[in-house]
Design a protein around this motif. Structure first.
Motif, short mmCIF file in Angstrom:
data_model
loop_
_atom_site.label_atom_id
_atom_site.label_comp_id
_atom_site.label_asym_id
_atom_site.label_seq_id
_atom_site.Cartn_x
_atom_site.Cartn_y
_atom_site.Cartn_z
N LYS A 152 0.84 -1.20 0.00
CA LYS A 152 0.00 0.00 0.00
C LYS A 152 0.88 1.25 0.00
CE LYS A 152 -4.31 -1.61 0.48
NZ LYS A 152 -5.42 -1.25 -0.43
N PRO A 153 1.62 1.49 -1.07
CA PRO A 153 2.49 2.67 -1.08
C PRO A 153 1.69 3.94 -0.80
CG PRO A 153 2.91 1.26 -2.99
CD PRO A 153 1.68 0.73 -2.33
N GLY A 154 2.22 4.77 0.11
CA GLY A 154 1.55 6.02 0.46
C GLY A 154 0.70 5.96 1.70
N LEU A 155 0.31 4.76 2.15
CA LEU A 155 -0.49 4.67 3.36
C LEU A 155 0.34 5.03 4.59
CD1 LEU A 155 -3.12 3.95 4.80
CD2 LEU A 155 -2.43 1.54 4.74
N LEU A 156 1.57 4.53 4.64
CA LEU A 156 2.51 4.85 5.71
C LEU A 156 3.69 5.60 5.10
CD1 LEU A 156 2.54 1.40 7.55
CD2 LEU A 156 1.19 3.42 8.16
N ASP A 157 4.16 6.62 5.82
CA ASP A 157 5.29 7.41 5.34
C ASP A 157 6.61 6.97 5.95
OD1 ASP A 157 3.82 9.46 3.69
OD2 ASP A 157 2.82 9.73 5.63
N ALA A 158 6.56 6.24 7.04
CA ALA A 158 7.74 5.67 7.68
C ALA A 158 7.25 4.61 8.65
CB ALA A 158 8.55 6.74 8.42
N ILE A 159 8.14 3.67 9.00
CA ILE A 159 7.73 2.59 9.89
C ILE A 159 8.79 2.34 10.94
CG2 ILE A 159 6.21 1.47 8.23
CD1 ILE A 159 8.41 -0.55 7.62
N ILE A 160 8.30 1.86 12.10
CA ILE A 160 9.18 1.44 13.21
C ILE A 160 8.80 0.01 13.57
CG2 ILE A 160 10.04 1.98 15.52
CD1 ILE A 160 8.94 4.80 15.18
N PRO A 161 9.27 -0.97 12.78
CA PRO A 161 8.99 -2.37 13.12
C PRO A 161 9.83 -2.81 14.32
CG PRO A 161 10.31 -2.23 11.11
CD PRO A 161 10.01 -0.83 11.53
N GLN A 162 9.16 -3.28 15.36
CA GLN A 162 9.83 -3.74 16.57
C GLN A 162 9.74 -5.27 16.66
OE1 GLN A 162 6.95 -1.47 18.78
NE2 GLN A 162 8.49 -0.07 19.55
N TYR A 163 10.81 -5.90 17.14
CA TYR A 163 10.83 -7.38 17.24
C TYR A 163 10.36 -7.98 15.90
CZ TYR A 163 10.72 -6.25 22.24
OH TYR A 163 10.98 -5.73 23.48
N SER A 164 10.94 -7.53 14.83
CA SER A 164 10.37 -7.77 13.51
C SER A 164 10.64 -9.15 12.94
CB SER A 164 10.91 -6.72 12.53
OG SER A 164 12.29 -6.98 12.25
N TYR A 165 9.78 -9.52 12.00
CA TYR A 165 10.01 -10.55 11.00
C TYR A 165 9.71 -9.89 9.65
CZ TYR A 165 9.05 -13.63 15.02
OH TYR A 165 9.04 -14.24 16.25
N PRO A 166 10.31 -10.35 8.56
CA PRO A 166 9.95 -9.78 7.27
C PRO A 166 8.48 -10.02 6.92
CG PRO A 166 11.95 -11.10 7.10
CD PRO A 166 11.37 -11.37 8.44
N ASP A 167 8.00 -11.22 7.25
CA ASP A 167 6.60 -11.58 7.05
C ASP A 167 6.35 -12.85 7.86
OD1 ASP A 167 7.18 -13.96 5.29
OD2 ASP A 167 7.89 -12.42 3.94
N MET A 168 5.12 -13.31 7.87
CA MET A 168 4.79 -14.51 8.63
C MET A 168 4.96 -15.77 7.81
SD MET A 168 2.26 -17.01 9.04
CE MET A 168 1.55 -17.99 10.33
N ILE A 169 4.54 -15.74 6.55
CA ILE A 169 4.47 -16.97 5.79
C ILE A 169 5.85 -17.57 5.54
CG2 ILE A 169 4.43 -15.79 3.54
CD1 ILE A 169 2.66 -19.08 4.58
N THR A 170 6.88 -16.75 5.36
CA THR A 170 8.20 -17.34 5.17
C THR A 170 8.80 -17.85 6.49
OG1 THR A 170 9.27 -15.14 5.25
CG2 THR A 170 8.74 -16.03 3.09
N GLN A 171 8.25 -17.43 7.63
CA GLN A 171 8.66 -18.06 8.89
C GLN A 171 8.14 -19.49 8.96
OE1 GLN A 171 10.80 -16.11 10.81
NE2 GLN A 171 10.44 -14.86 8.98
N SER A 172 6.95 -19.71 8.35
CA SER A 172 6.37 -21.06 8.40
C SER A 172 7.19 -22.06 7.62
CB SER A 172 4.94 -21.03 7.86
OG SER A 172 4.91 -20.91 6.45
N ILE A 173 8.02 -21.59 6.69
CA ILE A 173 8.87 -22.50 5.91
C ILE A 173 9.68 -23.38 6.85
CG2 ILE A 173 10.87 -22.61 4.36
CD1 ILE A 173 9.81 -20.04 3.03
N TRP A 174 10.23 -22.74 7.90
CA TRP A 174 11.07 -23.50 8.84
C TRP A 174 10.40 -23.76 10.19
CZ3 TRP A 174 12.06 -21.39 13.52
CH2 TRP A 174 11.92 -19.99 13.64
#
Length: 758
Positions: free
Chosen positions: A316-338
């Protein structure tokens, strides 16, 4: 009675106690562990809409990419007025049911009646706030609420907020300094439902202003959108309140920031990030229509809240102008791989190979699994498992070794929740007939993307064909060739969803008996036929005796759908990112630090550089989040990356350890020298990384090459494996993973409709 016989009299009370315990054991088992369950709801979802069939076959989603499908906000009427209900987006297809309401649990009362057909949650007449269950008004299948505005004040000395009383200024009201004068710390709080989820908007106001006033002299024209984490599989509205989004942002509220959030942006409710993105866009549209367009919007939130930020920034480009991801993962589904490998490995170590003393040491397991491990840190399931051994008299369940690793301490229980369509620890939120009809799993929650097969179950992406678990440990000489082969012959996989049975997690799966507990869900695994071949067969290189457990074949179309639907973070974002976390790896916490490194690699892969990203880590309890807001304000206000925008790390007391472009250097970046921050806060890896997969972590299905070719290519160097080639071929008849060729399931960028950001 003679003197000699009297010696045993003292045992009689003990015998009586033991007999009493045995007699009461069923009741004791029924009470043990009840604290693991959430409180049962007062009301449950009583029926599904007519004709609603979760088992109906559905195709996989084949594009376009989520970022190429804008939400048409013009079809909704914003702003939603006081007393009105917010709109519901149907652009993603039919709404999901059952949908459990949580409006009463956050103090907003019963949802509105939307049908009198018995569908959803019952709604009753009330007298003085008390439900009269003899007067049924109807049912609510969508859990909608009228929009309302209330005033809340901050309690002096605490980060708590109470409803403004009707009888004057409260005695415990906090005051704050505003441009040289003291003002009451009072928030105007708007609440209601948008897209069926509960939303909250809050900002600092004058408590004397009427509720119809939409402007505040204290608003600084900046908006924070708070995203929350957790693990959820849909089918519930979730809880959202002022406290859930404001408790850690008091400093920003005091500075005049407006704050917004929604239960639709809490991954404890669902992991449909397309749905989450549309919900956030609708809540922001409500904010803009009522209060005005902010100068900028910053996202913040941890864990699943960080996942949403990365993916919404991409989708959603433009919805957020900056982000502060804390305790992050890139996404959930690629965590399920392992992550779905975790219990397969733990079952192997705990049960299949329990005679090998090597696996009694957690740190040795860590060499194979990649994750942090400790012989001194325990996991919560262990005490319940010990009770289970007592219930079964210790005859069937093996003793567990001391300590734990990240898999057993932090990921245990997530495989059943996300993977088993027959298990849900919140099944008591639905009538038995509803729960018995439905499918509970992450895969079915996102059936609109993964698709549903002719068997009535959603397709899965987990695939471990050709994966050589422990490959790096073998190459480093940490395990023998025989141990490597024994592991890979017996690791197995998960049964197909249609073949899965209810979990054996005791009270969590509705079972009062401890005797048949399975903490690994091993009854849902595909194991070696008959019984595992012993290690000595591999040590003797007796190829003719080899048997292997089946591996999982993921659905290739469902894998592609994860990309098309925007559930994989590809690194496609150019907005400022401050990825920050407490270093928790040494606590075996699931929020491992290498996830940040994966995001950095993906951004570099997509953009050719990472000049929009900063990595900050600290020891707990020091939290640099307030510092991040100050830095982003300068960045967004000036449009230039500030000189202070540097990678950095701090101690637990906030003392700077190091900062600069090289503080996170290491082999993960191709650097020989280890940076000061990585040296202080070392990162671990996943089981797939320890099997040779790249740290980017975004590889669902590997290309495979024959064993002979893998040997010729040097996959096992410096180990000499030629004498074991025949055995390797027996264990890997379909070949082994060649990760150099990338993900065989990933569509080309042109197919995704994306252009490289280089």
């Amino acid at each position: 009675m003679n003197i000699k016989s009297r010696r045993w009299w003292w045992l009689l009370p003990l015998v009586v106690v033991l007999l009493g315990l045995l007699a009461s054991w069923p009741q004791l088992q029924a009470r043990l562990g009840r604290h693991l369950l959430s409180d049962p709801p007062e009301l449950v979802v009583e029926a599904l809409p007519p004709g609603y069939d979760p088992a109906a076959p559905r195709p996989v989603y084949q594009g376009p990419h989520a970022s190429r499908v804008p939400l048409d906000l013009s079809v909704f009427d914003f702003p939603v007025g006081l007393g009105q209900t917010g709109p519901v987006d149907t652009s993603l297809g039919p709404l999901q049911y059952p949908f459990a309401c949580n409006t009463e649990e956050v103090g907003l009362g019963q949802p509105l009646v939307d049908n009198r057909l018995g569908i959803g949650t019952p709604v009753y007449a009330e007298l003085d706030g008390v439900k009269d269950k003899t007067r049924l008004l109807g049912h609510s299948q969508d859990c909608l609420l009228p929009t309302r505005v209330d005033y809340f004040y901050k309690v002096e000395g605490r980060d708590d907020y109470h409803l403004w009383p009707e009888n004057g200024e409260p005695a415990d009201l906090a005051w704050l300094d505003w441009q040289g004068r003291s003002i009451p710390f009072v928030l105007r709080v708007e609440r209601g439902t948008i897209n069926r989820f509960i939303y909250v908007i809050a900002m600092l106001v004058d408590p004397a202003a009427p509720v119809t006033e939409t402007r505040s002299p204290y608003w600084n024209q900046k908006l924070i959108y708070h995203f929350k984490g957790g693990v959820g599989i849909g089918k519930r509205q979730g809880k959202m309140s002022l406290g859930r989004i404001a408790s850690r942002l008091t400093e920003q509220l005091a500075q005049g920031y407006a704050l917004a959030g929604s239960s639709g942006n809490m991954t404890s409710n669902h992991y449909n990030v397309w749905l989450a993105a549309n919900t956030a866009e609708m809540v922001k549209a409500q904010f803009v229509a009522r209060y005005g367009k902010p100068d900028y919007t910053v996202g913040i939130g941890g864990s699943g809240g960080a996942v949403q930020q990365y993916l919404i920034a991409q989708n959603k480009p433009g919805l957020l102008d900056a982000i502060i991801p804390q305790y992050s993962y890139p996404d959930m589904i690629t965590q399920s791989i392992w992550a779905l490998d975790c219990e397969l490995l733990e079952y192997y170590f705990d049960v299949t190979a329990r005679d090998n003393p090597r696996w009694r040491v957690q740190e040795n397991r860590g060499q194979v699994m990649g994750v942090a491990a400790s012989s001194d840190v325990e996991h919560e399931f262990k005490k319940y498992y010990r009770w289970a051994r007592v219930a079964g008299l210790g005859l069937t369940l093996p003793a567990l070794p001391p300590g734990a690793n990240e898999c057993s301490k932090s990921w245990r229980g997530l495989a059943p929740l996300t993977n088993n369509p027959r298990y849900f620890h919140r099944a008591n939120h639905y009538a038995p007939a509803v729960a018995g009809t439905d499918r509970f799993s992450h895969w079915h929650d996102l059936a609109a993307f993964y698709g549903v097969g002719e068997d009535g179950f959603a397709h899965r992406t987990h695939d471990n064909v050709g994966v050589q678990y422990g490959l790096e440990a073998l190459r480093l000489g940490q395990i023998s060739m025989a141990e490597f082969l024994h592991l890979n012959a017996n690791i197995g996989s998960w049964k197909a969803p249609k073949d899965m049975a209810q979990e054996k997690l005791w009270v969590l799966s509705g079972d009062d008996s401890l005797a048949e507990v399975s903490i690994w869900s091993d009854h849902n695994m595909q194991k070696t036929p008959g019984s595992p071949v012993p290690l000595r067969v591999f040590e003797r290189n007796q190829v003719e005796l080899i048997k292997t457990a089946p591996r999982s074949q993921g659905h290739i179309g469902a894998m592609a759908a994860t990309y098309y639907s925007g559930h994989v973070f590809l690194g496609n974002t150019d907005i400022p990112v401050i990825d920050l976390r407490h270093y928790l790896d040494n606590q075996l916490d699931m929020h491992h630090s290498y996830a940040t490194l994966s995001s950095w690699l993906r951004i570099r892969q997509a953009r050719g550089n990472t000049d929009n990203m900063i990595i900050w880590q600290s020891g707990k309890p020091y939290d640099p989040s307030d510092r991040a807001f100050v830095l982003l304000d300068e960045w967004l206000t000036t449009g230039q990356r500030p000189a202070a925008a540097k990678d950095a790390c701090w101690t637990d007391q906030g003392d700077l350890i190091a900062e600069g472009s090289n503080v996170w250097n290491g082999t993960w970046r191709g650097d020989v020298d280890i940076g000061a921050c990585l040296n202080r806060y070392p990162a671990y890896r996943s089981p797939r990384n320890a099997a040779g997969s790249p740290l980017t972590g975004d590889l669902f299905k590997c290309a495979r090459v024959p064993v002979a070719e893998a040997v010729a290519l040097g996959f096992y160097q410096p180990q000499e494996v030629e004498p074991y080639t025949a055995m390797l071929e027996a264990v890997f008849p379909d070949g082994v993973c060649d990760y150099r060729q990338g993900d065989m399931a990933r569509p080309e960028d042109a197919e995704l409709g994306l252009s490289p950001m280089l």
